[in-house]
Design an enzyme around this catalytic site. Structure first.
Site, PDB file in Angstrom:
ATOM      1  N   HIS A 244      53.460  30.692 -25.347  1.00  0.00           N
ATOM      2  CA  HIS A 244      54.517  30.681 -26.364  1.00  0.00           C
ATOM      3  C   HIS A 244      54.093  31.309 -27.686  1.00  0.00           C
ATOM      4  O   HIS A 244      54.500  30.862 -28.763  1.00  0.00           O
ATOM      5  CB  HIS A 244      55.047  29.262 -26.592  1.00  0.00           C
ATOM      6  CG  HIS A 244      56.466  29.259 -27.099  1.00  0.00           C
ATOM      7  ND1 HIS A 244      57.105  28.116 -27.525  1.00  0.00           N
ATOM      8  CD2 HIS A 244      57.368  30.266 -27.245  1.00  0.00           C
ATOM      9  CE1 HIS A 244      58.322  28.404 -27.910  1.00  0.00           C
ATOM     10  NE2 HIS A 244      58.520  29.707 -27.756  1.00  0.00           N
TER      11      HIS A 244
ATOM     12  N   ASP B 132      53.816  18.589 -24.728  1.00  0.00           N
ATOM     13  CA  ASP B 132      54.876  19.439 -25.282  1.00  0.00           C
ATOM     14  C   ASP B 132      56.067  18.577 -25.680  1.00  0.00           C
ATOM     15  O   ASP B 132      56.711  17.961 -24.825  1.00  0.00           O
ATOM     16  CB  ASP B 132      55.282  20.469 -24.226  1.00  0.00           C
ATOM     17  CG  ASP B 132      56.043  21.647 -24.804  1.00  0.00           C
ATOM     18  OD1 ASP B 132      56.341  21.637 -26.006  1.00  0.00           O
ATOM     19  OD2 ASP B 132      56.330  22.583 -24.039  1.00  0.00           O
TER      20      ASP B 132
ATOM     21  N   CYS C 116      57.354  24.437 -31.397  1.00  0.00           N
ATOM     22  CA  CYS C 116      56.275  24.815 -30.472  1.00  0.00           C
ATOM     23  C   CYS C 116      55.382  25.953 -30.953  1.00  0.00           C
ATOM     24  O   CYS C 116      54.185  25.769 -31.157  1.00  0.00           O
ATOM     25  CB  CYS C 116      56.868  25.189 -29.120  1.00  0.00           C
ATOM     26  SG  CYS C 116      57.924  23.932 -28.373  1.00  0.00           S
TER      27      CYS C 116
END
Length: 477
Positions: free
Chosen positions: A166, A70, A110
């Site tokens: 997410h 990430d 993201c």
């Protein structure tokens, strides 16, 4: 919630996919023996060689372990040039497989990249993909949209997602609503590593759709869960595991930093809406600790996979969801996360599949996230639903049969920026509004603007970007 896409039943996602015919096309067969020699033994000490497919092998449909870091930058691994971060486990993975130098994420933040991976399409094809990134409950990945998981599940795969989702929040959005049999992880874009408090102060660790209490360091928990999953006896079923670490995303808290964790938690509970961004914390050394912890964690999962006896028939893929952030080592790239300059979208890509791919290889073919969705579907013997055509191209022919990857335009769009790469040339328009043209073969740093010298090429690439953009949803507002 509404969708601009046709509403198809979950059964339709995996129906009529022609599994047997598709599997035969890539040389897959349930009973075919694997014939690969250990990759490290073949190339130990030789250095990397240019990728060359070994066309003589056959195998069963692979298990798929797809690992995402990430906000990990392209040059944050020692195998990609980091001068101070040591990543021996990921370096070993690269030596055992194929390392891609010109690989890109589907977007610069993201959740849009995750949309592009799960759907195989540009983020702008769906309403949820327009959020850069998702920050509230107003948008998400519609459960009616086919996903990598739903399509593989429809062709006989067990599916699980461990870690960061997410792509929307409960009650409307969840991995278990979009094709994953199992989910263990967090719904939001970030969380404090010990307390599990998210951006809004909510507790954000779930098993399925129910809260799960565990106040240990998050990366340790995910590593344990993933190790358990890859160690299981899945019977005759192949499996897909999306393992989405939050490391090294802020807040800058390494394993054992309980004092810093407590301070960030205190500020979150006191109503500081930006406490989790940790803009007054972190350092190059702390970032190094977090990346090296990610490397150790990947190593633990790979050891569990090896002990299970499934290593030979498991395709392991490692990447990042976008370029690096504050403390990332992005040199020589310009820009970082949220930008469509190289530093925002160029990411490490490593693929290992001992049954089919030799190790010690490097590829300079430009690829991006949606290509891997298309590739994995083909390797699994299935295909996309025709109502939701893919924007990526399958690399199975390149990897297994030595076919040339046709030159095409890799397209990106974020608010205020646009980019398209074709071959060595990249068209870019940043927030300043000026069209620029770079030849990445000699200018990876994007400093020598060729727009005035190559007006025809600039116009051609700009027109290609415009044609693709015309088929996407407009940004709201």
């Amino acid at each position: 919630m509404t969708s601009n896409e046709p509403n198809l039943s979950r059964r339709a996602f995996g129906g009529a996919v022609g599994v047997t015919a598709a599997a035969a096309a890539v040389g897959l067969g349930a009973a075919a023996p694997a014939q690969a020699a250990p990759a490290e033994a073949q190339h130990a000490g030789d250095g990397e060689r240019e990728f060359r497919a070994d066309r003589g092998r056959r195998s069963r449909r692979p298990n798929i372990l797809f690992i995402l870091g990430d906000d990990l930058g392209w040059a944050d691994l020692s195998s990609y040039g980091s001068p101070n971060i040591k990543t021996p486990n990921l370096d070993r993975l690269a030596r055992q497989g194929v390392r891609f130098t010109d690989a890109y994420s589907g977007s610069a933040t993201c959740s849009p990249t995750r949309f592009s991976l799960y759907t195989g399409r540009y983020p702008g094809r769906t309403k949820g993909g327009l959020a850069e990134p998702i920050a509230d409950k107003s948008a998400g990945l519609e459960p009616t949209h086919p996903t990598l998981a739903s399509l593989l599940r429809g062709s006989g795969y067990a599916t699980a997602l461990i870690g960061k989702w997410h792509c929307g929040y409960l009650p409307d959005y969840s991995p278990t609503k979009s094709g994953w049999d199992e989910f263990f992880g967090n719904f939001g874009g970030a969380l404090e590593y010990y307390s599990k408090l998210g951006l809004g102060g909510e507790y954000d660790l779930y098993e399925g759709d129910a809260e799960y209490k565990d106040l240990r360091y998050y990366t340790r928990i995910l590593t344990e869960r993933a190790s358990e999953y890859v160690s299981r006896d899945h019977g005759d079923k192949p499996w897909l595991l999306n393992l989405n670490f939050t490391t090294p995303h802020w807040p800058w808290i390494a394993d054992g930093d309980t004092k810093e964790s407590a301070e960030v938690e205190r500020r979150i509970r006191a109503g500081d809406g930006r406490a989790l961004w940790h803009q007054d914390g972190g350092s190059i050394e702390k970032y190094k600790q977090m990346v090296e912890d990610l490397d150790r964690s990947v190593g633990e999962v790979l050891k569990a996979l090896k002990r299970s006896g499934q290593e030979e028939d498991t395709l392991v893929f490692f990447s990042s969801d976008n370029g690096g952030e504050r403390f990332s080592h992005n040199w020589p790239l310009s820009g970082n996360k949220a930008s469509l300059q190289e530093g925002g979208i160029r990411v490490p890509n490593i693929v290992r599949w001992p049954a089919r791919l030799d190790g010690g290889q490097v590829s300079h073919v430009p690829v991006f996230t949606p290509d891997w969705t298309a590739t994995l579907l083909e390797l699994a013997g299935t295909r996309a639903n025709p109502a939701y055509p893919l924007d990526g191209v399958s690399l199975a022919g390149y990897l297994l049969r030595g076919e040339k990857v046709a030159e095409r335009g890799l397209f990106w769009r974020v608010r205020g920026e646009r980019a398209l790469r074709r071959g060595d040339w990249k068209y870019y328009r940043g927030k300043a509004g000026a069209d620029q043209l770079f030849n990445l073969a000699g200018d990876i740093r994007e400093q020598a603007d060729k727009a005035a010298l190559e007006p025809a090429r600039l116009a051609e690439l700009r027109a290609a970007w415009e044609r693709t953009n015309a088929g996407l949803l407009p940004y709201p507002g």
